[in-house]
Design an enzyme around this catalytic site. Structure first.
Site, PDB file in Angstrom:
ATOM      1  N   ASP A 144       0.803  -1.241   0.000  1.00  0.00           N
ATOM      2  CA  ASP A 144       0.000   0.000   0.000  1.00  0.00           C
ATOM      3  C   ASP A 144       0.833   1.288   0.000  1.00  0.00           C
ATOM      4  OD1 ASP A 144      -2.258  -1.516   0.053  1.00  0.00           O
ATOM      5  OD2 ASP A 144      -2.817  -1.068   2.115  1.00  0.00           O
ATOM      6  N   CYS A 208     -24.588  -1.154  -2.471  1.00  0.00           N
ATOM      7  CA  CYS A 208     -23.873  -0.033  -1.873  1.00  0.00           C
ATOM      8  C   CYS A 208     -24.861   1.021  -1.356  1.00  0.00           C
ATOM      9  CB  CYS A 208     -22.922   0.603  -2.887  1.00  0.00           C
ATOM     10  SG  CYS A 208     -22.019   2.020  -2.210  1.00  0.00           S
TER      11      CYS A 208
END
Length: 363
Positions: A144, A208
């Site tokens: 990351d 969502c």
């Protein structure tokens, strides 16, 4: 200078990844893939929200994550490793306890995944260097933190495909995956990209709550619950709050509903097992957690990223969405908190739990 790999070196790398505890591994060549060309458009549209680190640019003004070649010109291959972090606990869509909140699955672990994944990557990296003998090679290991869009390279390394929810999905393992990459100057044999198996399914888009998936494979971070509860500082826009539901750190919904996660295997790795109290935690306790308790509870945890202020703010919003009036005393105590993000969220929660308080007086 690039070093040419061999079939035996390719096999050694994959064997090293398996020995290090990775569940999946593959190799991608360093190219300007079509998905990377869309990254600048995504940034320009403002879909990164306040995550300015994604807008890091090189000396020529180009986005660093849009072209690995421009940032690391010696790079020839990317080794992508993935480890399953799923545990044998319920999904967020299976839990309905008004007085409790939800911390994203990836943040339950005993150890911060950045450290555990990087530790495994270092073992693979060491094996690669040792196998190259006297040949001088360049390597960089990232979890990351590098100038790379990991999931794009994961796709071309055959680890899985990028789903309509923008997550990496593997046919056997599902999408509960931590990715780590090793960029190297060695020319390894690239794997065949995994075929996309989303088909006509749109469950993630439909599920969502905030409509953050604005189209298949397209995410607007400004609407994403994970962004709002982790990266967003200060107050969360009021129009977004009711759709946050009971999420207090991150969100798993678009993965919970994915058919490829119905039979996702659970890991037996001890560092990814859930810490006590992090699966569906009590909202009152999170709201009133002290700085000392926060440091101790979330030591070595991704939850630290939202800071104590953000976690308390999120918990109060979840309380406001809960309809659980016995939590009103907790809200009252927080309404005069010196932290403006916390006190403002508390006042909002009070209005939600006592609608009459927000109504005008009648004569």
């Amino acid at each position: 200078m690039a070093v040419k790999g061999s079939n035996s070196l390719d096999a050694t790398v994959r064997k090293a990844a398996d020995a290090a505890g990775f569940d999946l591994a593959g190799v991608a060549s360093v190219e300007d893939f079509p998905e990377l060309a869309r990254f600048p458009e995504w940034i320009a549209a403002g879909h990164a929200g306040e995550m300015k680190y994604l807008e890091s640019r090189d000396d020529a003004g180009q986005l660093r994550r849009a072209s690995l070649k421009s940032v690391l010109p010696w790079a020839r291959s990317v080794i992508v490793c993935a480890v399953n972090y799923n545990t044998a606990n319920p999904y967020s869509t299976e839990v309905n306890n008004p007085s409790h909140g939800w911390i994203s699955r990836y943040a339950w672990s005993q150890e911060d995944y950045h450290e555990s994944v990087l530790r495994r990557l270092r073992k693979v990296e060491a094996t690669l260097k040792e196998s190259c003998g006297e040949d001088r090679i360049e390597t960089r290991a990232y979890v990351d933190t590098g100038p790379i869009v990991e999931r794009v390279y994961a796709k071309y390394a055959g680890v899985g495909w990028i789903g309509k929810n923008t997550c990496m999905i593997n046919q056997q393992v599902g999408s509960w995956l931590f990715l780590g990459v090793i960029v190297t100057s060695v020319e390894l044999t690239p794997d065949i990209p995994a075929p996309n198996r989303c088909g006509t399914c749109t469950r993630c888009i439909e599920a969502c709550p905030t409509d953050a998936l604005i189209a298949p494979y397209q995410l607007d971070s400004n609407k994403c619950i994970s962004y709002l509860t982790i990266e967003k500082r200060g107050s969360i826009p009021e129009e977004m709050r009711k759709d946050l539901g009971h999420q207090v750190f991150g969100c798993d919904i678009c993965q919970d509903v994915c058919p490829w996660n119905r039979k996702a295997p659970a890991t037996d790795k001890p560092e990814f097992q859930a810490r006590d109290g992090l699966v569906n935690p009590a909202l009152a306790r999170l709201t009133e957690i002290s700085q000392e308790e926060f440091r101790e509870k979330f030591r070595g945890s991704p939850v630290k990223r939202t800071k104590r202020s953000g976690l308390r703010r999120n918990a109060l919003i979840a309380i406001g969405n809960s309809g659980d009036t016995p939590l009103l005393p907790t809200v009252e105590r927080a309404s005069n908190d010196p932290d403006p993000a916390v006190s403002e969220a508390a006042r909002w929660a009070k209005k939600r739990l006592t609608p009459s308080a927000a109504a005008p007086d009648r004569e």
